[in-house]
Design a protein around this motif. Sequence first.
Motif, PDB file in Angstrom:
ATOM      1  N   MET A   1       0.835  -1.190   0.000  1.00 43.25           N
ATOM      2  CA  MET A   1       0.000   0.000   0.000  1.00 43.25           C
ATOM      3  C   MET A   1       0.870   1.239   0.000  1.00 43.25           C
ATOM      4  SD  MET A   1      -3.181  -0.925   2.487  1.00 43.25           S
ATOM      5  CE  MET A   1      -4.010   0.600   2.164  1.00 43.25           C
ATOM      6  N   GLY A   2       0.279   2.335  -0.419  1.00 42.74           N
ATOM      7  CA  GLY A   2       1.005   3.595  -0.494  1.00 42.74           C
ATOM      8  C   GLY A   2       1.194   4.236   0.869  1.00 42.74           C
ATOM      9  N   LYS A   3       1.974   5.252   0.840  1.00 40.46           N
ATOM     10  CA  LYS A   3       2.272   6.004   2.049  1.00 40.46           C
ATOM     11  C   LYS A   3       1.058   6.855   2.439  1.00 40.46           C
ATOM     12  CE  LYS A   3       6.019   9.036   3.420  1.00 40.46           C
ATOM     13  NZ  LYS A   3       7.205   9.723   2.944  1.00 40.46           N
ATOM     14  N   GLN A   4       0.715   6.876   3.730  1.00 44.64           N
ATOM     15  CA  GLN A   4      -0.413   7.676   4.183  1.00 44.64           C
ATOM     16  C   GLN A   4      -0.006   9.143   4.282  1.00 44.64           C
ATOM     17  OE1 GLN A   4      -2.371   6.104   7.559  1.00 44.64           O
ATOM     18  NE2 GLN A   4      -3.869   7.744   7.680  1.00 44.64           N
ATOM     19  N   ARG A   5      -0.880  10.026   3.863  1.00 46.40           N
ATOM     20  CA  ARG A   5      -0.601  11.457   3.894  1.00 46.40           C
ATOM     21  C   ARG A   5      -0.616  11.965   5.322  1.00 46.40           C
ATOM     22  NH1 ARG A   5      -3.483  14.608  -0.952  1.00 46.40           N
ATOM     23  NH2 ARG A   5      -1.409  15.332  -1.441  1.00 46.40           N
ATOM     24  N   LYS A   6       0.284  12.874   5.587  1.00 40.45           N
ATOM     25  CA  LYS A   6       0.356  13.496   6.896  1.00 40.45           C
ATOM     26  C   LYS A   6      -0.555  14.720   6.910  1.00 40.45           C
ATOM     27  CE  LYS A   6       3.801  14.981  10.203  1.00 40.45           C
ATOM     28  NZ  LYS A   6       5.216  15.180  10.459  1.00 40.45           N
ATOM     29  N   THR A   7      -1.220  14.959   8.017  1.00 39.93           N
ATOM     30  CA  THR A   7      -2.070  16.138   8.136  1.00 39.93           C
ATOM     31  C   THR A   7      -1.580  17.005   9.287  1.00 39.93           C
ATOM     32  OG1 THR A   7      -3.619  14.959   9.571  1.00 39.93           O
ATOM     33  CG2 THR A   7      -4.115  14.974   7.224  1.00 39.93           C
ATOM     34  N   TRP A   8      -1.793  18.286   9.159  1.00 44.66           N
ATOM     35  CA  TRP A   8      -1.376  19.241  10.182  1.00 44.66           C
ATOM     36  C   TRP A   8      -2.598  20.002  10.646  1.00 44.66           C
ATOM     37  CZ3 TRP A   8       1.311  18.148   5.788  1.00 44.66           C
ATOM     38  CH2 TRP A   8       2.601  17.667   5.950  1.00 44.66           C
ATOM     39  N   THR A   9      -2.652  20.302  11.933  1.00 45.70           N
ATOM     40  CA  THR A   9      -3.761  21.076  12.459  1.00 45.70           C
ATOM     41  C   THR A   9      -3.620  22.530  12.018  1.00 45.70           C
ATOM     42  OG1 THR A   9      -2.637  21.675  14.519  1.00 45.70           O
ATOM     43  CG2 THR A   9      -3.906  19.596  14.504  1.00 45.70           C
ATOM     44  N   THR A  10      -4.709  23.236  12.099  1.00 47.97           N
ATOM     45  CA  THR A  10      -4.699  24.656  11.754  1.00 47.97           C
ATOM     46  C   THR A  10      -3.721  25.415  12.647  1.00 47.97           C
ATOM     47  OG1 THR A  10      -6.996  24.489  11.079  1.00 47.97           O
ATOM     48  CG2 THR A  10      -6.167  26.698  11.488  1.00 47.97           C
ATOM     49  N   ASP A  11      -3.673  25.056  13.922  1.00 54.69           N
ATOM     50  CA  ASP A  11      -2.764  25.732  14.854  1.00 54.69           C
ATOM     51  C   ASP A  11      -1.310  25.541  14.462  1.00 54.69           C
ATOM     52  OD1 ASP A  11      -4.896  26.655  16.357  1.00 54.69           O
ATOM     53  OD2 ASP A  11      -4.821  24.976  17.770  1.00 54.69           O
ATOM     54  N   VAL A  12      -0.957  24.345  14.028  1.00 52.02           N
ATOM     55  CA  VAL A  12       0.422  24.068  13.625  1.00 52.02           C
ATOM     56  C   VAL A  12       0.757  24.836  12.358  1.00 52.02           C
ATOM     57  CG1 VAL A  12       1.994  22.270  12.809  1.00 52.02           C
ATOM     58  CG2 VAL A  12       0.502  21.815  14.755  1.00 52.02           C
ATOM     59  N   LYS A  13      -0.155  24.827  11.391  1.00 53.27           N
ATOM     60  CA  LYS A  13       0.064  25.574  10.147  1.00 53.27           C
ATOM     61  C   LYS A  13       0.270  27.053  10.450  1.00 53.27           C
ATOM     62  CE  LYS A  13      -2.933  22.668   7.287  1.00 53.27           C
ATOM     63  NZ  LYS A  13      -4.167  22.693   6.470  1.00 53.27           N
ATOM     64  N   GLU A  14      -0.597  27.593  11.308  1.00 53.69           N
ATOM     65  CA  GLU A  14      -0.507  29.006  11.659  1.00 53.69           C
ATOM     66  C   GLU A  14       0.820  29.324  12.338  1.00 53.69           C
ATOM     67  OE1 GLU A  14      -3.103  32.364  14.076  1.00 53.69           O
ATOM     68  OE2 GLU A  14      -3.378  30.248  14.566  1.00 53.69           O
ATOM     69  N   ALA A  15       1.246  28.474  13.256  1.00 55.09           N
ATOM     70  CA  ALA A  15       2.512  28.697  13.956  1.00 55.09           C
ATOM     71  C   ALA A  15       3.689  28.685  12.987  1.00 55.09           C
ATOM     72  CB  ALA A  15       2.701  27.638  15.038  1.00 55.09           C
ATOM     73  N   ILE A  16       3.673  27.764  12.047  1.00 56.81           N
ATOM     74  CA  ILE A  16       4.751  27.671  11.063  1.00 56.81           C
ATOM     75  C   ILE A  16       4.774  28.922  10.189  1.00 56.81           C
ATOM     76  CG2 ILE A  16       5.577  26.415   9.025  1.00 56.81           C
ATOM     77  CD1 ILE A  16       4.478  23.834  10.381  1.00 56.81           C
ATOM     78  N   VAL A  17       3.611  29.300   9.671  1.00 58.74           N
ATOM     79  CA  VAL A  17       3.531  30.468   8.790  1.00 58.74           C
ATOM     80  C   VAL A  17       3.950  31.734   9.532  1.00 58.74           C
ATOM     81  CG1 VAL A  17       1.921  31.968   7.527  1.00 58.74           C
ATOM     82  CG2 VAL A  17       1.820  29.498   7.219  1.00 58.74           C
ATOM     83  N   LEU A  18       3.478  31.912  10.747  1.00 58.57           N
ATOM     84  CA  LEU A  18       3.831  33.112  11.504  1.00 58.57           C
ATOM     85  C   LEU A  18       5.319  33.165  11.824  1.00 58.57           C
ATOM     86  CD1 LEU A  18       0.767  33.491  13.900  1.00 58.57           C
ATOM     87  CD2 LEU A  18       1.376  34.916  11.934  1.00 58.57           C
ATOM     88  N   SER A  19       5.922  32.018  12.120  1.00 60.78           N
ATOM     89  CA  SER A  19       7.361  32.016  12.404  1.00 60.78           C
ATOM     90  C   SER A  19       8.159  32.405  11.160  1.00 60.78           C
ATOM     91  CB  SER A  19       7.822  30.669  12.950  1.00 60.78           C
ATOM     92  OG  SER A  19       7.724  29.658  11.983  1.00 60.78           O
ATOM     93  N   VAL A  20       7.667  32.009   9.984  1.00 59.74           N
ATOM     94  CA  VAL A  20       8.333  32.382   8.738  1.00 59.74           C
ATOM     95  C   VAL A  20       8.120  33.876   8.458  1.00 59.74           C
ATOM     96  CG1 VAL A  20       8.291  32.069   6.223  1.00 59.74           C
ATOM     97  CG2 VAL A  20       8.267  30.071   7.721  1.00 59.74           C
ATOM     98  N   LEU A  21       6.893  34.353   8.636  1.00 56.57           N
ATOM     99  CA  LEU A  21       6.598  35.762   8.375  1.00 56.57           C
ATOM    100  C   LEU A  21       7.342  36.697   9.330  1.00 56.57           C
ATOM    101  CD1 LEU A  21       2.757  35.634   7.643  1.00 56.57           C
ATOM    102  CD2 LEU A  21       4.602  36.086   6.016  1.00 56.57           C
TER     103      LEU A  21
END
Length: 73
Positions: free
Chosen positions: A1-21
């Motif tokens: 079987m194929g590799k299962q996709r990883k999902t990220w919570t909205t909070d994690v996405k926001e934290a990553i984006v804000l740290s980059v910005l």
Amino acid sequence: MGKQRKTWTTDVKEAIVLSVLRGELGVAEAARQHDVNESLIHSWKAQFLEAGRARLAGDRPDQGVSLLEREND
């Protein structure tokens, strides 16, 4: 079987984006730290900024719902 996709919570996405910005992390460094593809971070960043732009322009997320409710009445 194929590799299962990883999902990220909205909070994690926001934290990553804000740290980059904020300049705390570069995109490449954030990608390594969080095991995320760089292109995905660029996509999240673009979506984040576009949503902010739309909100500042006066767009509201519930406008479509309100319009449909008035149409139904």
